[in-house]
Design an enzyme around this catalytic site. Structure first.
Site, PDB file in Angstrom:
ATOM      1  N   ARG A 111       0.811  -1.231   0.000  1.00 42.71           N
ATOM      2  CA  ARG A 111       0.000   0.000   0.000  1.00 42.71           C
ATOM      3  C   ARG A 111       0.841   1.277   0.000  1.00 42.71           C
ATOM      4  NH1 ARG A 111      -3.030  -3.360   3.620  1.00 42.71           N
ATOM      5  NH2 ARG A 111      -4.982  -4.030   2.645  1.00 42.71           N
ATOM      6  N   LYS A 161       3.706  11.023 -11.392  1.00 40.46           N
ATOM      7  CA  LYS A 161       2.861  10.176 -12.233  1.00 40.46           C
ATOM      8  C   LYS A 161       3.568   8.837 -12.436  1.00 40.46           C
ATOM      9  CE  LYS A 161       0.203  13.234 -15.267  1.00 40.46           C
ATOM     10  NZ  LYS A 161       0.014  13.601 -16.686  1.00 40.46           N
ATOM     11  N   GLU A 198      10.293  17.023 -25.007  1.00 37.40           N
ATOM     12  CA  GLU A 198       9.619  17.511 -23.808  1.00 37.40           C
ATOM     13  C   GLU A 198      10.126  18.893 -23.410  1.00 37.40           C
ATOM     14  OE1 GLU A 198       7.066  16.282 -22.464  1.00 37.40           O
ATOM     15  OE2 GLU A 198       6.995  14.154 -22.972  1.00 37.40           O
ATOM     16  N   LYS A 258       8.094  22.356 -14.715  1.00 38.46           N
ATOM     17  CA  LYS A 258       7.222  21.241 -14.336  1.00 38.46           C
ATOM     18  C   LYS A 258       6.929  21.250 -12.838  1.00 38.46           C
ATOM     19  CE  LYS A 258       5.964  16.535 -15.012  1.00 38.46           C
ATOM     20  NZ  LYS A 258       6.180  15.250 -15.709  1.00 38.46           N
ATOM     21  N   GLU A 272      -3.656  16.763 -11.660  1.00 38.12           N
ATOM     22  CA  GLU A 272      -4.075  17.070 -13.030  1.00 38.12           C
ATOM     23  C   GLU A 272      -5.576  17.315 -13.149  1.00 38.12           C
ATOM     24  OE1 GLU A 272      -3.655  14.856 -17.226  1.00 38.12           O
ATOM     25  OE2 GLU A 272      -1.789  14.969 -16.117  1.00 38.12           O
ATOM     26  N   ARG A 325      -2.252  21.374 -14.834  1.00 37.09           N
ATOM     27  CA  ARG A 325      -1.271  20.338 -15.157  1.00 37.09           C
ATOM     28  C   ARG A 325      -1.574  19.655 -16.487  1.00 37.09           C
ATOM     29  NH1 ARG A 325       1.432  15.649 -11.212  1.00 37.09           N
ATOM     30  NH2 ARG A 325       2.840  14.854 -12.813  1.00 37.09           N
ATOM     31  N   ASN A 347       0.392  18.133 -21.249  1.00 39.71           N
ATOM     32  CA  ASN A 347       0.114  17.107 -22.253  1.00 39.71           C
ATOM     33  C   ASN A 347       0.043  17.676 -23.672  1.00 39.71           C
ATOM     34  OD1 ASN A 347      -0.236  14.607 -20.645  1.00 39.71           O
ATOM     35  ND2 ASN A 347      -1.829  15.822 -19.653  1.00 39.71           N
ATOM     36  N   HIS A 380       0.473  15.363 -26.595  1.00 38.97           N
ATOM     37  CA  HIS A 380       0.426  13.989 -26.097  1.00 38.97           C
ATOM     38  C   HIS A 380      -0.819  13.220 -26.529  1.00 38.97           C
ATOM     39  CE1 HIS A 380       3.823  15.325 -23.818  1.00 38.97           C
ATOM     40  NE2 HIS A 380       3.914  14.197 -23.141  1.00 38.97           N
ATOM     41  N   HIS A 439       0.374   9.869 -27.883  1.00 37.62           N
ATOM     42  CA  HIS A 439       0.022   8.588 -27.283  1.00 37.62           C
ATOM     43  C   HIS A 439      -0.723   7.697 -28.278  1.00 37.62           C
ATOM     44  CE1 HIS A 439       0.306  10.016 -22.798  1.00 37.62           C
ATOM     45  NE2 HIS A 439       1.481   9.861 -23.376  1.00 37.62           N
ATOM     46  N   HIS A 476       8.774   7.746 -27.105  1.00 33.15           N
ATOM     47  CA  HIS A 476       7.765   8.687 -26.614  1.00 33.15           C
ATOM     48  C   HIS A 476       8.029  10.098 -27.129  1.00 33.15           C
ATOM     49  CE1 HIS A 476       4.910  10.642 -23.979  1.00 33.15           C
ATOM     50  NE2 HIS A 476       5.871  11.389 -23.464  1.00 33.15           N
TER      51      HIS A 476
END
Length: 360
Positions: free
Chosen positions: A121, A143, A185, A227, A237, A241, A245, A248, A252, A265
Site C-alpha cells: 500500500r 505520475k 519535452e 514542471k 491534473e 497540469r 500534455n 500527447h 500517445h 515517446h
C-alpha cells in the site's frame, strides 16, 4: 561542477531535485534516505551495468541491497514486469520501510514508481533518471503507470518520489534517438510556458545534442522548474497540469497504434506537437508562423514532424481511450499563444483537417 537544487513544493510530501554532472557517486541525499533500510535498485541490464556501481557508496549504509533487472523497452512497461518486481521484493522479505531506487529512463521510472505506490500500500522511492526525457519530465511529478494494450499509461497512481537525482553525465551514453526524444519535452515546456526558454533551446540545440554539460544542466534545470511549478499548483491534473500534455493526445495515439517501442515517446510527442499547433491555428488561436517555427525547431532536434499515414478514424479510435478523453471523446491541449496553453474540445472538421495535413 556545482549541484543545482530545486524543490517540488507539496507540503509534507515535498522533495528535492538535484541536477549536476558526476553526482551519482557518493550522493549524501541518497545516502540519508537509504541508511538502515532495505534498498532495491530497479534497472535494466544496460543501464544497471553502467551506473549501478556508481551508487554503491551512497547505498553503503543500507541494511540490505537488491538489484532487480527488467527487460529494456516501452513494450515491457506492463503487468509482467510489475509482477517481477513484486515477486523479488516478496521473496527477499522487503518490508514497508523499504526504499526502491528507479535507475533508468522513463519506462523504469514509471514502472518502479507504480510498484512503490502499490507494494504494501505504498513505500518510498527515488528517481535516478538516466535519459534526457526522464530528467526533464517523467521523473518529476509523481505520475506512475504501466501500459495497457489499449492505451498508454492507463494503469497507475500518483505517488511522489522522495528525491530526484539527475546526473547529466549519464546522457553521454544515450543513443542519438534517445537524446532527441528528450528534447521534445523541453521544447514542449518552452512552447506552453516560457517563450524565452524556447528561444534558448533553439539557440543551444547543437550544444545540447553534443551533451555539453553546462548547456544541459541549465536546460534540465529550467524544464524541471517549469514542471515543478505546475505540479505544485495541480498535483493530480485537475486543471493547469493538463497543459503539460501538449502534443500527447496525438503522440500517445501514435505510440499505441504503432506498438509500444516502435516510436520513442519523444518522437511521438514531437509529431504530436506539430499536429496540436496546426490544430490551434485551424481553430483561430495562433498564427501560421508559430506553427512553422515549432515545426522547424522540432525538425532541427531530429524528431519526426508527421504522424503515421492512418485514416482519420484510426486516430479517433486510439484517442478515444486517452486519459484526457471525456466519455470516449478526445480533448486537446492547444496553444492560446506561444507560452500559454489550454485544454478544450475542438470541432470535428478542424481535427480531421489537421490529421489530413500532418500525417503520412
Amino acid at each position: 561542477m556545482s549541484v543545482c537544487e530545486l524543490r517540488v513544493s507539496l507540503g509534507d510530501r515535498s522533495y528535492p531535485i538535484l541536477i549536476g554532472a558526476g553526482i551519482l557517486a557518493g550522493s549524501e541525499a541518497l545516502a540519508r534516505l537509504a541508511a538502515g533500510r532495505q534498498v532495491a535498485v530497479v534497472s535494466n541490464d544496460t543501464v544497471g551495468d553502467l551506473y549501478e556501481p556508481r551508487l554503491a557508496a551512497a547505498l553503503a549504509g543500507a541494511a540490505s541491497r537488491l538489484s532487480i533487472r527488467l527487460p529494456d523497452g516501452e513494450q515491457y512497461k506492463n503487468y509482467e514486469s510489475l509482477d517481477r518486481v513484486f515477486t523479488q521484493l516478496l521473496e527477499h522479505r522487503f518490508d514497508r520501510r523499504c526504499l526502491l531506487v528507479a535507475l533508468g529512463g522513463g519506462v523504469i521510472g514509471d514502472l518502479t514508481g507504480c510498484a512503490a505506490a502499490l507494494y504494501q500500500r505504498g513505500v518510498d522511492f527515488v528517481q535516478v533518471p538516466t535519459t534526457l526525457l526522464a530528467q526533464v519530465d517523467s521523473s518529476v511529478g509523481g505520475k506512475t503507470a504501466i501500459n495497457h494494450r489499449l492505451g498508454k499509461n492507463m494503469i497507475g497512481a500518483f505517488h511522489q518520489p522522495r528525491l530526484v537525482l539527475a546526473d547529466v553525465e549519464t546522457l553521454r551514453t544515450l543513443p542519438p534517438r534517445e537524446l532527441s526524444a528528450g528534447l521534445a519535452e523541453m521544447i514542449k515546456h518552452g512552447a506552453i510556458a516560457d517563450p524565452a526558454y524556447l528561444e534558448r533551446l533553439e539557440r543551444d540545440l547543437d550544444a545540447l545534442l553534443s551533451c555539453e554539460p553546462v548547456a544541459l544542466i541549465a536546460a534540465v534545470l529550467r524544464s524541471c522548474e517549469i514542471k515543478a511549478a505546475v505540479v505544485a499548483a495541480d498535483e493530480r491534473e485537475t486543471g493547469v497540469r493538463a497543459t503539460l500534455n501538449f502534443g500527447h493526445t496525438f503522440g500517445h495515439a501514435i505510440e499505441t497504434g504503432m506498438g509500444y517501442g516502435q516510436w520513442l515517446h519523444g518522437e511521438a510527442v514531437g509529431a504530436g506537437m506539430v499536429m496540436a499547433a496546426d490544430l490551434s491555428q485551424r481553430i483561430g488561436l495562433i498564427e501560421a508562423a508559430v506553427v512553422e517555427r515549432l515545426r522547424g525547431t522540432i525538425a532541427a532536434a531530429r524528431l519526426p514532424v508527421r504522424g503515421p499515414a492512418w485514416p482519420a478514424e484510426r486516430y479517433l479510435e486510439l484517442m478515444s481511450v486517452d486519459k484526457k478523453a471525456q466519455q470516449g471523446l478526445p480533448t486537446f491541449v492547444v496553444l492560446e499563444r506561444l507560452g500559454q496553453a489550454s485544454q478544450r474540445r475542438v470541432p470535428d472538421a478542424a481535427l480531421r483537417a489537421t490529421l489530413a495535413a500532418c500525417t503520412g
